[in-house]
Design a protein around this motif. Structure first.
Motif, PDB file in Angstrom:
ATOM      1  N   HIS A  46      -8.457  -3.959   5.050  1.00 28.21           N
ATOM      2  CA  HIS A  46      -7.203  -4.476   5.585  1.00 28.21           C
ATOM      3  C   HIS A  46      -6.928  -3.827   6.934  1.00 28.21           C
ATOM      4  O   HIS A  46      -7.075  -2.614   7.094  1.00 28.21           O
TER       5      HIS A  46
ATOM      6  N   TYR B 252      -6.056   1.427  10.951  1.00 28.04           N
ATOM      7  CA  TYR B 252      -5.113   1.412  12.069  1.00 28.04           C
ATOM      8  C   TYR B 252      -5.908   1.644  13.352  1.00 28.04           C
ATOM      9  O   TYR B 252      -6.676   2.603  13.438  1.00 28.04           O
TER      10      TYR B 252
ATOM     11  N   ASP C  92      -3.043  -6.216   6.699  1.00 21.38           N
ATOM     12  CA  ASP C  92      -2.562  -5.222   5.727  1.00 21.38           C
ATOM     13  C   ASP C  92      -1.242  -5.610   5.084  1.00 21.38           C
ATOM     14  O   ASP C  92      -0.680  -4.815   4.332  1.00 21.38           O
ATOM     15  N   ARG C  93      -0.740  -6.821   5.365  1.00 25.70           N
ATOM     16  CA  ARG C  93       0.456  -7.284   4.667  1.00 25.70           C
ATOM     17  C   ARG C  93       0.011  -8.103   3.471  1.00 25.70           C
ATOM     18  O   ARG C  93      -0.652  -9.132   3.607  1.00 25.70           O
TER      19      ARG C  93
ATOM     20  N   ALA D 212      -5.085   3.563  -1.317  1.00 24.84           N
ATOM     21  CA  ALA D 212      -6.046   3.058  -0.342  1.00 24.84           C
ATOM     22  C   ALA D 212      -6.654   4.218   0.430  1.00 24.84           C
ATOM     23  O   ALA D 212      -6.127   5.334   0.428  1.00 24.84           O
TER      24      ALA D 212
ATOM     25  N   TYR E  13      -9.472  -0.384   1.882  1.00 29.22           N
ATOM     26  CA  TYR E  13      -9.423   0.391   3.122  1.00 29.22           C
ATOM     27  C   TYR E  13      -8.369  -0.221   4.025  1.00 29.22           C
ATOM     28  O   TYR E  13      -8.272  -1.448   4.145  1.00 29.22           O
ATOM     29  N   VAL E  14      -7.582   0.641   4.657  1.00 31.00           N
ATOM     30  CA  VAL E  14      -6.554   0.196   5.601  1.00 31.00           C
ATOM     31  C   VAL E  14      -6.854   0.850   6.941  1.00 31.00           C
ATOM     32  O   VAL E  14      -6.899   2.082   7.047  1.00 31.00           O
TER      33      VAL E  14
ATOM     34  N   TRP F 197      -4.344  -9.353  12.918  1.00 33.79           N
ATOM     35  CA  TRP F 197      -5.127  -8.191  13.347  1.00 33.79           C
ATOM     36  C   TRP F 197      -6.085  -8.626  14.445  1.00 33.79           C
ATOM     37  O   TRP F 197      -6.069  -9.792  14.862  1.00 33.79           O
TER      38      TRP F 197
ATOM     39  N   HIS G 127      -4.296  -3.252  10.240  1.00 32.59           N
ATOM     40  CA  HIS G 127      -2.959  -3.303  10.808  1.00 32.59           C
ATOM     41  C   HIS G 127      -3.007  -4.153  12.079  1.00 32.59           C
ATOM     42  O   HIS G 127      -4.074  -4.505  12.578  1.00 32.59           O
TER      43      HIS G 127
ATOM     44  N   PHE H 274       0.833  -1.185   0.000  1.00 37.32           N
ATOM     45  CA  PHE H 274       0.000   0.000   0.000  1.00 37.32           C
ATOM     46  C   PHE H 274       0.874   1.243   0.000  1.00 37.32           C
ATOM     47  O   PHE H 274       2.002   1.236   0.524  1.00 37.32           O
TER      48      PHE H 274
ATOM     49  N   TYR I  33      -7.262   6.004  10.597  1.00 39.38           N
ATOM     50  CA  TYR I  33      -6.366   5.848  11.741  1.00 39.38           C
ATOM     51  C   TYR I  33      -6.719   6.872  12.812  1.00 39.38           C
ATOM     52  O   TYR I  33      -7.302   7.927  12.527  1.00 39.38           O
TER      53      TYR I  33
ATOM     54  N   PHE J 153      -7.153   5.367   4.093  1.00 37.72           N
ATOM     55  CA  PHE J 153      -6.558   5.059   5.389  1.00 37.72           C
ATOM     56  C   PHE J 153      -7.424   5.632   6.503  1.00 37.72           C
ATOM     57  O   PHE J 153      -7.821   6.797   6.474  1.00 37.72           O
TER      58      PHE J 153
END
Length: 529
Positions: A237, A217, A274-275, A160, A214-215, A287, A239, A46, A164, A162
């Protein structure tokens, strides 16, 4: 005296032999290096998230000690890749660290490692106008002129959305406090501060589309009166230590759809870590969880794949609500380090659900509750470590930190046309301490072969109040359960044992159920050798 003469003789030979060697004479390379691969693929990353570190092995097959005049990235100081050559970061000026190396020595018939990684900002104006993803490439150049050799380096970069938590600076040394969630934890009507890092989603963020992945955190929270909707084809995804929490009066609706390509799952909603590198494809515990907190309501999940979490779904409370706490259909939960679904004094309806490979139970209904599962495959072929619990666990109690026992009614737990199986035995456990403990298994394939328990207590399989037309300890003939391929084969004892009284019209792949009814989420007709 003889020993002394022997010592001087050996010492003299050693000096003579050493004087004849050219240990420190390196000749320039002549473009005859060999490489373990001709292209380095850093897989998909990403934007703005660092890649894993990849390596290239370089061989000197000659009988001469050589020196490679230069090893460098073709894009020079502007390259978005970074290298380390056998522990060295190369030139130490600010712009060429990890980009340029001089006079790298390599002994005869020896090898060295080059390690390479990247972090790429898809919005970098120097990269030009970009869509949601692009290939970033460079080359590693060995030497120059007629002796130059090269290796391609390729990375797919995805844009993506993000999500967070906010960070609040607390000094001038880049120290900060990460936002944590505050909500009514204990049900007394007063918001409580928690240690869960995350924030509540804004109204504009409450629909996850399939336009970009979508990522997340930390924990993305959904508050009172809000609904988080995930549309068909969305990719989410997480983290490490991240997830989704639906708090009091909030709702989660995952609206996936049947896919035509069962490898791509283009219409399913997929929730994972997210990997993106293949190394992480099936690693559990990357996660946190989807947490349907006490007081959340009317949560629905259809055509979703949830994988590589710590717990796939936690559903707490609302056992007696007019509508089920969670309705989950046509979905899969795989490779979780603890529980696939853990329900506590809650209500869940499931159809065409597949759960497999869980570090503890695939499904645990604890502290009572209300559960109705039809055409579900609840399996556990976990082989990563020892697991304490079977694939299916039901109980009606909890024990607090003071060792005090509390019970709550298991008002119903019905499993119809299901497969409950795994690589341990037995694969279901029923523990009750209270007076109301209602359960029933009908037309299921079950694994339970324990002479010490069978015929006693909750395991009297001749009692038709609790067990009707089940098959025990016969091979379900899964395609490859260790790889989460849970379709049943031609030798499956789940074939034809289901009842039309409980049948769901189509299986998880959309194949109609007609004629003899197979137990589990898959028809035999959808099995492909």
């Amino acid at each position: 005296m003889k020993r002394l003469l022997s010592f001087f003789l050996c010492f003299g030979i050693l000096i003579f032999w050493s004087s004849c060697r050219n240990d420190f004479e390196f000749t320039p390379s002549k473009g005859q290096l060999e490489f373990a691969k001709d292209t380095i693929y850093l897989d998909t990353v990403f934007t703005n998230i660092g890649s894993s570190t990849y390596n290239l092995k370089v061989y000197n097959r000659s009988d001469e000690d050589i020196v490679i005049p230069t090893i460098q990235l073709e894009n020079g100081e502007n390259s978005l890749y970074r290298m380390n050559v056998d522990g060295s970061t190369g030139l130490q000026n600010d712009t060429q660290i990890g980009k340029f190396f001089e006079n790298v020595e390599l002994l005869a018939n020896d090898s060295l490692y080059i390690f390479i990684e990247t972090t790429i900002d898809i919005a970098n104006p120097d990269l030009g106008a970009l869509e949601n993803q692009f290939l970033y490439t460079d080359r590693i150049l060995f030497d120059s002129g007629s002796n130059q050799q090269d290796i391609d380096v390729v990375t797919l970069v995805k844009d993506a959305v993000f999500i967070y938590p906010n960070r609040t600076p607390i000094d001038d040394d880049d120290n900060y406090i990460i936002e944590t969630l505050t909500f009514d934890v204990d049900g007394d009507g007063t918001p409580d501060e928690t240690t869960l890092q995350g924030r509540f989603l804004e109204d504009s963020e409450l629909t996850f589309t399939n336009e970009k992945p979508y990522v997340v955190y930390g924990y993305a929270g959904v508050g009172a009166g809000k609904t988080l909707t995930m549309e068909a084809g969305a990719r989410v995804h997480f983290h490490a230590d991240s997830g989704i929490i639906i708090t009091n009066e909030g709702t989660l609706n995952i609206n996936g759809a049947l896919s035509t390509d069962q490898d791509l799952l283009e219409n399913e909603v997929i929730l994972e870590g997210d990997r993106l590198e293949p190394l992480y494809e099936d690693i559990p515990g990357q996660w946190g969880t989807i947490w349907l907190y006490n007081g959340s309501k009317n949560n629905t999940i259809n055509y979703a794949t949830i994988k590589n979490a710590t717990i796939g779904i936690i559903a707490d409370g609302n056992q007696d609500a007019p509508n089920d706490k969670l309705t989950i259909t046509n979905s899969q939960i795989y490779n979780v380090s603890s529980f696939g679904i853990r329900g506590t004094a809650t209500s869940i309806t499931a159809e065409n659900l597949v759960i497999n490979n869980s570090g503890q139970s695939a499904f645990a209904g604890t502290y009572g509750g209300k559960y109705n599962f039809t055409h579900c495959t609840i399996a556990n072929y976990w082989d990563t470590s020892y697991r304490e619990f079977p694939a299916l666990l039901l109980n009606d109690f909890i024990v607090d930190e003071n060792n005090t026992l509390f019970t709550n009614d298991l008002t119903e737990a019905n499993f119809n046309n299901c497969i409950i199986y795994g690589n341990d035995n037995p694969e279901f456990l029923l523990e009750n301490e209270g007076s109301v403990f209602n359960y029933k298994f009908t037309n299921c394939l079950l694994r339970f072969d324990n002479d010490n328990l069978e015929g006693t207590g909750n395991y009297n399989f001749n009692n038709t109040l609790f067990y009707v037309d089940n098959v025990f300890n016969q091979d379900p003939d899964f395609k490859d359960p260790f790889e989460n391929r849970m379709q049943i084969g031609s030798d499956s004892k789940a074939k034809g044992i289901g009842s039309s009284d409980f049948s769901v019209s189509n299986d998880i792949l959309g194949s109609p159920r007609s004629g003899a009814i197979d137990a589990g989420a898959y028809n035999f007709s959808t099995f492909e050798d």
